[in-house]
Design an enzyme around this catalytic site. Structure first.
Site, PDB file in Angstrom:
ATOM      1  N   ARG A  31       0.823  -1.209   0.000  1.00 51.83           N
ATOM      2  CA  ARG A  31       0.000   0.000   0.000  1.00 51.83           C
ATOM      3  C   ARG A  31       0.851   1.249   0.000  1.00 51.83           C
ATOM      4  O   ARG A  31       0.513   2.248  -0.627  1.00 51.83           O
ATOM      5  CB  ARG A  31      -0.895  -0.018   1.243  1.00 51.83           C
ATOM      6  CG  ARG A  31      -1.579   1.307   1.519  1.00 51.83           C
ATOM      7  CD  ARG A  31      -2.637   1.181   2.573  1.00 51.83           C
ATOM      8  NE  ARG A  31      -3.591   0.161   2.223  1.00 51.83           N
ATOM      9  CZ  ARG A  31      -4.242  -0.616   3.106  1.00 51.83           C
ATOM     10  NH1 ARG A  31      -4.040  -0.454   4.395  1.00 51.83           N
ATOM     11  NH2 ARG A  31      -5.089  -1.516   2.699  1.00 51.83           N
ATOM     12  N   TYR A  32       1.938   1.217   0.751  1.00 52.33           N
ATOM     13  CA  TYR A  32       2.799   2.385   0.878  1.00 52.33           C
ATOM     14  C   TYR A  32       3.969   2.247  -0.090  1.00 52.33           C
ATOM     15  O   TYR A  32       4.321   1.142  -0.482  1.00 52.33           O
ATOM     16  CB  TYR A  32       3.333   2.482   2.311  1.00 52.33           C
ATOM     17  CG  TYR A  32       2.270   2.732   3.359  1.00 52.33           C
ATOM     18  CD1 TYR A  32       1.698   3.995   3.490  1.00 52.33           C
ATOM     19  CD2 TYR A  32       1.848   1.726   4.213  1.00 52.33           C
ATOM     20  CE1 TYR A  32       0.738   4.241   4.457  1.00 52.33           C
ATOM     21  CE2 TYR A  32       0.891   1.970   5.196  1.00 52.33           C
ATOM     22  CZ  TYR A  32       0.343   3.228   5.315  1.00 52.33           C
ATOM     23  OH  TYR A  32      -0.600   3.471   6.270  1.00 52.33           O
ATOM     24  N   ARG A  35       7.187   0.048   1.587  1.00 50.37           N
ATOM     25  CA  ARG A  35       7.098  -1.048   2.561  1.00 50.37           C
ATOM     26  C   ARG A  35       5.869  -1.907   2.301  1.00 50.37           C
ATOM     27  O   ARG A  35       4.892  -1.453   1.720  1.00 50.37           O
ATOM     28  CB  ARG A  35       7.105  -0.520   3.989  1.00 50.37           C
ATOM     29  CG  ARG A  35       6.031   0.495   4.310  1.00 50.37           C
ATOM     30  CD  ARG A  35       6.522   1.348   5.484  1.00 50.37           C
ATOM     31  NE  ARG A  35       5.501   2.228   6.041  1.00 50.37           N
ATOM     32  CZ  ARG A  35       5.150   3.380   5.481  1.00 50.37           C
ATOM     33  NH1 ARG A  35       5.667   3.771   4.352  1.00 50.37           N
ATOM     34  NH2 ARG A  35       4.233   4.129   6.058  1.00 50.37           N
ATOM     35  N   CYS A  44      -3.169 -17.558  15.088  1.00 48.18           N
ATOM     36  CA  CYS A  44      -2.812 -16.628  16.156  1.00 48.18           C
ATOM     37  C   CYS A  44      -2.789 -17.371  17.481  1.00 48.18           C
ATOM     38  O   CYS A  44      -3.309 -18.476  17.596  1.00 48.18           O
ATOM     39  CB  CYS A  44      -3.828 -15.487  16.246  1.00 48.18           C
ATOM     40  SG  CYS A  44      -3.533 -14.175  15.055  1.00 48.18           S
ATOM     41  N   CYS A  48      -8.598 -12.096  18.422  1.00 47.47           N
ATOM     42  CA  CYS A  48      -9.227 -10.872  18.903  1.00 47.47           C
ATOM     43  C   CYS A  48     -10.559 -10.695  18.189  1.00 47.47           C
ATOM     44  O   CYS A  48     -10.631 -10.810  16.958  1.00 47.47           O
ATOM     45  CB  CYS A  48      -8.316  -9.670  18.624  1.00 47.47           C
ATOM     46  SG  CYS A  48      -6.654  -9.891  19.305  1.00 47.47           S
ATOM     47  N   CYS A  51     -10.581  -8.111  15.384  1.00 48.03           N
ATOM     48  CA  CYS A  51      -9.451  -8.241  14.459  1.00 48.03           C
ATOM     49  C   CYS A  51      -9.800  -7.714  13.071  1.00 48.03           C
ATOM     50  O   CYS A  51     -10.815  -8.078  12.483  1.00 48.03           O
ATOM     51  CB  CYS A  51      -9.028  -9.697  14.351  1.00 48.03           C
ATOM     52  SG  CYS A  51      -7.700  -9.955  13.142  1.00 48.03           S
ATOM     53  N   ARG A  53      -8.337  -8.470  10.490  1.00 46.79           N
ATOM     54  CA  ARG A  53      -8.124  -9.530   9.510  1.00 46.79           C
ATOM     55  C   ARG A  53      -8.895 -10.794   9.876  1.00 46.79           C
ATOM     56  O   ARG A  53      -8.504 -11.898   9.505  1.00 46.79           O
ATOM     57  CB  ARG A  53      -6.626  -9.805   9.386  1.00 46.79           C
ATOM     58  CG  ARG A  53      -6.142  -9.721   7.947  1.00 46.79           C
ATOM     59  CD  ARG A  53      -4.658  -9.507   7.851  1.00 46.79           C
ATOM     60  NE  ARG A  53      -4.335  -8.101   7.894  1.00 46.79           N
ATOM     61  CZ  ARG A  53      -3.404  -7.565   8.667  1.00 46.79           C
ATOM     62  NH1 ARG A  53      -2.686  -8.315   9.469  1.00 46.79           N
ATOM     63  NH2 ARG A  53      -3.194  -6.281   8.637  1.00 46.79           N
ATOM     64  N   ASP A 214     -10.999  -0.652  13.804  1.00 45.50           N
ATOM     65  CA  ASP A 214     -11.400  -0.638  12.395  1.00 45.50           C
ATOM     66  C   ASP A 214     -12.873  -1.030  12.279  1.00 45.50           C
ATOM     67  O   ASP A 214     -13.378  -1.808  13.086  1.00 45.50           O
ATOM     68  CB  ASP A 214     -10.555  -1.634  11.605  1.00 45.50           C
ATOM     69  CG  ASP A 214      -9.108  -1.184  11.469  1.00 45.50           C
ATOM     70  OD1 ASP A 214      -8.876   0.049  11.436  1.00 45.50           O
ATOM     71  OD2 ASP A 214      -8.216  -2.047  11.413  1.00 45.50           O
ATOM     72  N   ASP A 251      -7.044   3.932  10.697  1.00 49.34           N
ATOM     73  CA  ASP A 251      -6.667   3.336   9.421  1.00 49.34           C
ATOM     74  C   ASP A 251      -7.845   3.588   8.482  1.00 49.34           C
ATOM     75  O   ASP A 251      -8.967   3.134   8.741  1.00 49.34           O
ATOM     76  CB  ASP A 251      -6.370   1.836   9.590  1.00 49.34           C
ATOM     77  CG  ASP A 251      -5.189   1.392   8.727  1.00 49.34           C
ATOM     78  OD1 ASP A 251      -5.025   1.969   7.626  1.00 49.34           O
ATOM     79  OD2 ASP A 251      -4.464   0.478   9.127  1.00 49.34           O
ATOM     80  N   LYS A 258      -2.848   4.633   7.311  1.00 49.90           N
ATOM     81  CA  LYS A 258      -2.987   5.172   8.666  1.00 49.90           C
ATOM     82  C   LYS A 258      -2.949   6.693   8.627  1.00 49.90           C
ATOM     83  O   LYS A 258      -2.061   7.276   8.016  1.00 49.90           O
ATOM     84  CB  LYS A 258      -1.860   4.629   9.549  1.00 49.90           C
ATOM     85  CG  LYS A 258      -1.942   3.123   9.728  1.00 49.90           C
ATOM     86  CD  LYS A 258      -0.764   2.595  10.523  1.00 49.90           C
ATOM     87  CE  LYS A 258      -0.810   1.097  10.641  1.00 49.90           C
ATOM     88  NZ  LYS A 258      -0.411   0.408   9.393  1.00 49.90           N
TER      89      LYS A 258
HETATM   90  C1  LIG Z   1       0.465  -0.432   9.117  1.00 53.61           C
HETATM   91  C2  LIG Z   1       0.878  -0.859   7.812  1.00 53.61           C
HETATM   92  C3  LIG Z   1       2.220  -0.733   7.419  1.00 53.61           C
HETATM   93  C4  LIG Z   1       3.292  -0.158   8.310  1.00 53.61           C
HETATM   94  O1  LIG Z   1       3.029   1.208   8.602  1.00 53.61           O
HETATM   95  P1  LIG Z   1       4.030   2.059   9.509  1.00 53.61           P
HETATM   96  O2  LIG Z   1       3.352   3.387   9.691  1.00 53.61           O
HETATM   97  O3  LIG Z   1       5.329   2.150   8.775  1.00 53.61           O
HETATM   98  O4  LIG Z   1       4.196   1.313  10.803  1.00 53.61           O
HETATM   99  C5  LIG Z   1       2.559  -1.144   6.147  1.00 53.61           C
HETATM  100  N1  LIG Z   1       1.630  -1.641   5.293  1.00 53.61           N
HETATM  101  C6  LIG Z   1       0.339  -1.756   5.642  1.00 53.61           C
HETATM  102  C7  LIG Z   1      -0.637  -2.278   4.645  1.00 53.61           C
HETATM  103  C8  LIG Z   1      -0.085  -1.381   6.914  1.00 53.61           C
HETATM  104  O5  LIG Z   1      -1.371  -1.504   7.258  1.00 53.61           O
END
Ligand SMILES: *Cc1c(COP(=O)(O)O)cnc(C)c1O
Length: 297
Positions: A31-32, A35, A44, A48, A51, A53, A214, A251, A258
């Site tokens: 998504r980002y 990362r 798990c 939870c 959760c 997920r 969420d 989120d 986020k």
């Molecule tokens: C939370 C999350 C991350 C990591 O986010 P950070 O702000 O770097 O901790 C990466 N990918 C996804 C899809 C997430 O939900």
């Protein structure tokens, strides 16, 4: 399960964060820009009820399969996507896997040169502390820099066993951060959150995120209004150690990622002075000639 879980409120869904839409390879959410979230297992240590997920975990043989065979596809994606420098292992809980499996996966990830940073999201140290064995720690230590994000909920989770588990991880040089979901009637009170944050610091864990629940189906009975999280941050900031204050985040439904929410400390502007509010609500002037922050648009 409680009856309240059968109630689906407006805006609630199975996959509110749109993770399935951002899935780049099976079990890999990209998504980002730099990362990825690597879903390793559907198992798990505790399940939870809120959760995010829930659709994918605790359901062996279901629609979502997480297995070393599937990991190969995710690894192949990561090998060619050189922009990815940070891999977050989650699931499910990666620490429910056998040491050998985890070792294999971490080793494969570490052999990809552009991956600089590894982290594991887990609740195991708090709920299954006996899993943090010397052998497991020995595996994890090989793959530094490896961080850990710990799911913590309540100060009562600090038992002598969980404290020992956290000490083992910290002694292995693993930087520890926390993630807490704000839960109505459980921890939505500064009188619970403050000792929780202090307990984390005492165990060498840096509070990282405080999350709004969420909008997962049937989670309405856990959800506070969003202002509650900001109020909790206001109760920490300035009143206690800066390290004890996490980031409060929502989120964004639909895959927005986020979004940090913080008390609004910019009150306005008076010519060249920026007007700022401190933690006690008093207004201070800060000289900021030519600045635009706080100006009426
Ligand atoms: C939370 C999350 C991350 C990591 O986010 P950070 O702000 O770097 O901790 C990466 N990918 C996804 C899809 C997430 O939900």
């Amino acid at each position: 399960m409680t009856g309240a879980e059968a109630i689906r409120l407006p805006g609630e869904s199975e996959d509110p964060l749109g993770e399935d839409h951002d899935t780049a390879a099976p079990g890999l959410v990209h998504r980002y820009p730099d990362r990825v979230l690597f879903l390793t297992t559907g198992t798990c240590a505790t399940y939870c009820r809120y959760c995010t997920r829930a659709r994918a975990v605790g359901n062996p043989g279901g629609e979502y399969q997480f297995s070393p065979r599937q990991w190969e596809q995710a690894l192949a994606y990561l090998e060619i996507h050189t922009e990815v420098r940070d891999v977050l292992l989650s699931g499910g809980d990666p620490l429910t896997m056998a040491d050998e499996k985890l070792d294999w996966l971490l080793n494969r990830l570490r052999s990809i040169p552009h991956i600089e940073f590894l982290r594991i999201g887990t609740k195991v140290p708090m709920v299954l502390p006996q899993r943090i064995t010397k052998d497991l720690v020995k595996v994890l230590k090989k793959y530094h820099p490896l961080f850990m994000s710990l799911h913590v909920t309540h100060p009562r989770e600090f038992t002598s066993e969980s404290r020992e588990a956290l000490a083992r991880l910290a002694d292995a040089g693993i930087p520890l951060g926390s993630q807490t979901v704000l839960l109505k009637g459980v921890n939505d009170d500064i009188a619970v959150i403050k000792p929780l944050m202090h307990g984390l610091l005492k165990n060498r864990v840096k509070p990282y995120y405080l999350y709004q629940v969420d909008p997962i189906r049937g989670s309405g009975h856990f959800r506070t209004n969003v202002e509650k999280g900001i109020e909790i941050i206001e109760g920490l900031r300035g009143y206690t150690t800066g390290y004890a204050t996490p980031i409060f985040a929502v989120d964004a439904p639909g895959g927005g990622g986020k979004i940090q929410l913080a008390p609004d400390c910019v009150v306005g502007r008076d010519a060249d002075d920026l007007l700022l509010r401190n933690f006690e609500g008093q207004i201070y002037r800060y000289p900021d000639p030519g600045g635009r922050l706080g100006a009426v648009k």
